[in-house]
Structure formats: C-alpha cells, structure tokens
Design a protein around this motif. Sequence first.
Motif, PDB file in Angstrom:
ATOM      1  N   GLU A  24       0.826  -1.207   0.000  1.00 41.05           N
ATOM      2  CA  GLU A  24       0.000   0.000   0.000  1.00 41.05           C
ATOM      3  C   GLU A  24       0.864   1.262   0.000  1.00 41.05           C
ATOM      4  OE1 GLU A  24      -3.249   2.085   2.904  1.00 41.05           O
ATOM      5  OE2 GLU A  24      -3.287  -0.101   2.777  1.00 41.05           O
ATOM      6  N   TYR A  25       1.936   1.254   0.796  1.00 40.15           N
ATOM      7  CA  TYR A  25       2.843   2.409   0.838  1.00 40.15           C
ATOM      8  C   TYR A  25       3.422   2.684  -0.548  1.00 40.15           C
ATOM      9  CZ  TYR A  25       7.014   5.197   1.697  1.00 40.15           C
ATOM     10  OH  TYR A  25       7.978   6.176   1.644  1.00 40.15           O
ATOM     11  N   LEU A  26       3.900   1.630  -1.204  1.00 41.72           N
ATOM     12  CA  LEU A  26       4.509   1.790  -2.523  1.00 41.72           C
ATOM     13  C   LEU A  26       3.492   2.308  -3.534  1.00 41.72           C
ATOM     14  CD1 LEU A  26       7.136   1.521  -4.017  1.00 41.72           C
ATOM     15  CD2 LEU A  26       6.580  -0.858  -4.476  1.00 41.72           C
ATOM     16  N   GLN A  27       2.268   1.825  -3.456  1.00 41.17           N
ATOM     17  CA  GLN A  27       1.220   2.313  -4.350  1.00 41.17           C
ATOM     18  C   GLN A  27       0.970   3.804  -4.120  1.00 41.17           C
ATOM     19  OE1 GLN A  27      -2.423   0.110  -4.070  1.00 41.17           O
ATOM     20  NE2 GLN A  27      -3.390   1.236  -5.718  1.00 41.17           N
ATOM     21  N   GLU A  28       0.914   4.223  -2.865  1.00 38.47           N
ATOM     22  CA  GLU A  28       0.712   5.630  -2.556  1.00 38.47           C
ATOM     23  C   GLU A  28       1.902   6.470  -3.047  1.00 38.47           C
ATOM     24  OE1 GLU A  28      -0.322   8.419   1.323  1.00 38.47           O
ATOM     25  OE2 GLU A  28      -0.358   6.240   1.541  1.00 38.47           O
ATOM     26  N   LEU A  29       3.099   5.960  -2.878  1.00 35.72           N
ATOM     27  CA  LEU A  29       4.303   6.653  -3.333  1.00 35.72           C
ATOM     28  C   LEU A  29       4.298   6.822  -4.851  1.00 35.72           C
ATOM     29  CD1 LEU A  29       7.137   7.837  -2.804  1.00 35.72           C
ATOM     30  CD2 LEU A  29       8.013   5.495  -2.995  1.00 35.72           C
ATOM     31  N   VAL A  30       4.011   5.760  -5.569  1.00 31.72           N
ATOM     32  CA  VAL A  30       3.982   5.828  -7.025  1.00 31.72           C
ATOM     33  C   VAL A  30       2.893   6.789  -7.500  1.00 31.72           C
ATOM     34  CG1 VAL A  30       3.503   4.483  -9.128  1.00 31.72           C
ATOM     35  CG2 VAL A  30       5.085   3.597  -7.393  1.00 31.72           C
ATOM     36  N   ASN A  31       1.749   6.790  -6.837  1.00 32.14           N
ATOM     37  CA  ASN A  31       0.693   7.744  -7.197  1.00 32.14           C
ATOM     38  C   ASN A  31       1.178   9.183  -7.018  1.00 32.14           C
ATOM     39  OD1 ASN A  31      -1.097   5.726  -7.876  1.00 32.14           O
ATOM     40  ND2 ASN A  31      -2.110   5.719  -5.888  1.00 32.14           N
ATOM     41  N   LEU A  32       1.892   9.451  -5.920  1.00 32.87           N
ATOM     42  CA  LEU A  32       2.449  10.783  -5.691  1.00 32.87           C
ATOM     43  C   LEU A  32       3.446  11.155  -6.789  1.00 32.87           C
ATOM     44  CD1 LEU A  32       3.052  13.347  -3.945  1.00 32.87           C
ATOM     45  CD2 LEU A  32       4.792  11.950  -2.799  1.00 32.87           C
ATOM     46  N   LEU A  33       4.339  10.230  -7.106  1.00 27.06           N
ATOM     47  CA  LEU A  33       5.353  10.503  -8.125  1.00 27.06           C
ATOM     48  C   LEU A  33       4.720  10.767  -9.488  1.00 27.06           C
ATOM     49  CD1 LEU A  33       8.001   7.843  -7.087  1.00 27.06           C
ATOM     50  CD2 LEU A  33       8.010  10.295  -6.586  1.00 27.06           C
ATOM     51  N   ARG A  34       3.699  10.021  -9.811  1.00 30.18           N
ATOM     52  CA  ARG A  34       3.001  10.254 -11.086  1.00 30.18           C
ATOM     53  C   ARG A  34       2.295  11.602 -11.081  1.00 30.18           C
ATOM     54  NH1 ARG A  34       0.691   4.150 -11.877  1.00 30.18           N
ATOM     55  NH2 ARG A  34       2.603   3.295 -12.751  1.00 30.18           N
ATOM     56  N   ALA A  35       1.669  11.957  -9.975  1.00 30.66           N
ATOM     57  CA  ALA A  35       0.993  13.256  -9.863  1.00 30.66           C
ATOM     58  C   ALA A  35       1.990  14.407 -10.009  1.00 30.66           C
ATOM     59  CB  ALA A  35       0.255  13.361  -8.531  1.00 30.66           C
ATOM     60  N   LYS A  36       3.196  14.213  -9.499  1.00 29.12           N
ATOM     61  CA  LYS A  36       4.250  15.241  -9.583  1.00 29.12           C
ATOM     62  C   LYS A  36       5.032  15.146 -10.890  1.00 29.12           C
ATOM     63  CE  LYS A  36       4.187  16.969  -5.304  1.00 29.12           C
ATOM     64  NZ  LYS A  36       3.915  18.378  -5.086  1.00 29.12           N
ATOM     65  N   GLN A  37       4.674  14.185 -11.738  1.00 27.12           N
ATOM     66  CA  GLN A  37       5.369  13.921 -12.999  1.00 27.12           C
ATOM     67  C   GLN A  37       6.869  13.713 -12.770  1.00 27.12           C
ATOM     68  OE1 GLN A  37       4.136  17.228 -15.475  1.00 27.12           O
ATOM     69  NE2 GLN A  37       2.270  16.138 -16.067  1.00 27.12           N
ATOM     70  N   GLN A  38       7.166  12.972 -11.704  1.00 32.23           N
ATOM     71  CA  GLN A  38       8.544  12.692 -11.309  1.00 32.23           C
ATOM     72  C   GLN A  38       8.972  11.337 -11.859  1.00 32.23           C
ATOM     73  OE1 GLN A  38      11.028  14.350  -9.516  1.00 32.23           O
ATOM     74  NE2 GLN A  38      12.159  12.584 -10.258  1.00 32.23           N
ATOM     75  N   THR A  39      10.069  11.321 -12.586  1.00 31.34           N
ATOM     76  CA  THR A  39      10.599  10.057 -13.088  1.00 31.34           C
ATOM     77  C   THR A  39      11.295   9.311 -11.951  1.00 31.34           C
ATOM     78  OG1 THR A  39      12.664  11.086 -13.768  1.00 31.34           O
ATOM     79  CG2 THR A  39      10.915  10.946 -15.425  1.00 31.34           C
ATOM     80  N   PHE A  40      11.290   7.989 -12.036  1.00 30.84           N
ATOM     81  CA  PHE A  40      11.953   7.176 -11.020  1.00 30.84           C
ATOM     82  C   PHE A  40      12.330   5.838 -11.633  1.00 30.84           C
ATOM     83  CE2 PHE A  40       7.437   6.323 -10.735  1.00 30.84           C
ATOM     84  CZ  PHE A  40       7.349   4.953 -10.608  1.00 30.84           C
ATOM     85  N   THR A  41      13.260   5.187 -10.969  1.00 31.85           N
ATOM     86  CA  THR A  41      13.675   3.839 -11.343  1.00 31.85           C
ATOM     87  C   THR A  41      13.268   2.916 -10.210  1.00 31.85           C
ATOM     88  OG1 THR A  41      15.564   4.719 -12.560  1.00 31.85           O
ATOM     89  CG2 THR A  41      15.658   2.383 -11.924  1.00 31.85           C
ATOM     90  N   PHE A  42      12.691   1.787 -10.550  1.00 29.03           N
ATOM     91  CA  PHE A  42      12.258   0.805  -9.562  1.00 29.03           C
ATOM     92  C   PHE A  42      13.173  -0.402  -9.646  1.00 29.03           C
ATOM     93  CE2 PHE A  42       9.794  -2.879  -8.228  1.00 29.03           C
ATOM     94  CZ  PHE A  42       9.307  -2.444  -7.007  1.00 29.03           C
ATOM     95  N   ILE A  43      13.764  -0.809  -8.528  1.00 25.55           N
ATOM     96  CA  ILE A  43      14.618  -1.993  -8.492  1.00 25.55           C
ATOM     97  C   ILE A  43      14.027  -2.987  -7.492  1.00 25.55           C
ATOM     98  CG2 ILE A  43      16.905  -2.896  -7.939  1.00 25.55           C
ATOM     99  CD1 ILE A  43      18.040  -0.205  -8.900  1.00 25.55           C
ATOM    100  N   ASP A  44      13.628  -4.148  -8.000  1.00 19.76           N
ATOM    101  CA  ASP A  44      13.057  -5.205  -7.175  1.00 19.76           C
ATOM    102  C   ASP A  44      14.202  -6.052  -6.635  1.00 19.76           C
ATOM    103  OD1 ASP A  44      11.767  -7.434  -6.089  1.00 19.76           O
ATOM    104  OD2 ASP A  44      10.158  -7.334  -7.569  1.00 19.76           O
ATOM    105  N   LEU A  45      14.453  -5.946  -5.344  1.00 24.95           N
ATOM    106  CA  LEU A  45      15.597  -6.618  -4.732  1.00 24.95           C
ATOM    107  C   LEU A  45      15.477  -8.136  -4.718  1.00 24.95           C
ATOM    108  CD1 LEU A  45      16.250  -4.154  -1.785  1.00 24.95           C
ATOM    109  CD2 LEU A  45      17.431  -4.275  -3.989  1.00 24.95           C
ATOM    110  N   ARG A  46      14.283  -8.668  -4.979  1.00 21.35           N
ATOM    111  CA  ARG A  46      14.139 -10.126  -5.067  1.00 21.35           C
ATOM    112  C   ARG A  46      14.921 -10.671  -6.245  1.00 21.35           C
ATOM    113  NH1 ARG A  46       7.789 -10.523  -5.440  1.00 21.35           N
ATOM    114  NH2 ARG A  46       8.324  -8.823  -6.845  1.00 21.35           N
TER     115      ARG A  46
END
Length: 110
Positions: A24-46
């Motif tokens: 849920e936290y990650l979903q909220e974070l990604v929603n914020l980043l999209r709203a701010k039009q902020q680019t990001f890189t996601f790295i799945d540590l698994r």
Amino acid sequence: MKDSADKHAERDPKLIIYCKKWCEYLQELVNLLRAKQQTFTFIDLRFDTKQAKALISELGNPLILPVLFLNGTYHEKPPISKVKSMLDRYQWRKQVDQKYYGTLPVQDHQ
C-alpha cells in the motif's frame, strides 16, 4: 546544498526505489510521483541480489523497505509527506533557478 555560483546541471532529481514487493505504501508513493510527474527507477531486490547486498552494506541489516535513493541520500520508508516535501522543495528551487539564473538547479545533497 551548493551555492548559486555552481553550475546548474540536473534536470530532475534522481530517484531510485528499492523494494521487494508491492504494498500500500509503494502504491501511494507511485501515485504521488506520477501526480508530480517525477521520473523514477524501480529496483526489485528479489531479482537483484547484488543491489540488495550493496544496500545492506550501506544501510545495515535489516533494511526497512522500500528504500528511496533521492539525490545522493538513502531514505528508509520515509513518510509520504516527507517525500512530497522533498519533491516540492526541488520544484521550488527549479523555478527559482530558472527565473533568476535561466538554468536548472544543481543536485541537492541533503
């Protein structure tokens, strides 16, 4: 923070998200980043054990995920409000630098 005499080069703050699962936290974070039009890189540590080991070496074990790497600083599961504040501050600096210096802000090292 570097002073205004430094060269202004960075277009967007560098943001990397290290995580192991969708939450849920990650979903909220990604929603914020999209709203701010902020680019990001996601790295799945698994699937990236080399990055996981590097993070543990840097931050210690256990890691509090997700970890955000924003402009040279690691943040272990920072409150969404803090992430918003950091992005807002960057946007403000970008506007000031654009207006007064005709260029983009330098990298912000907290």
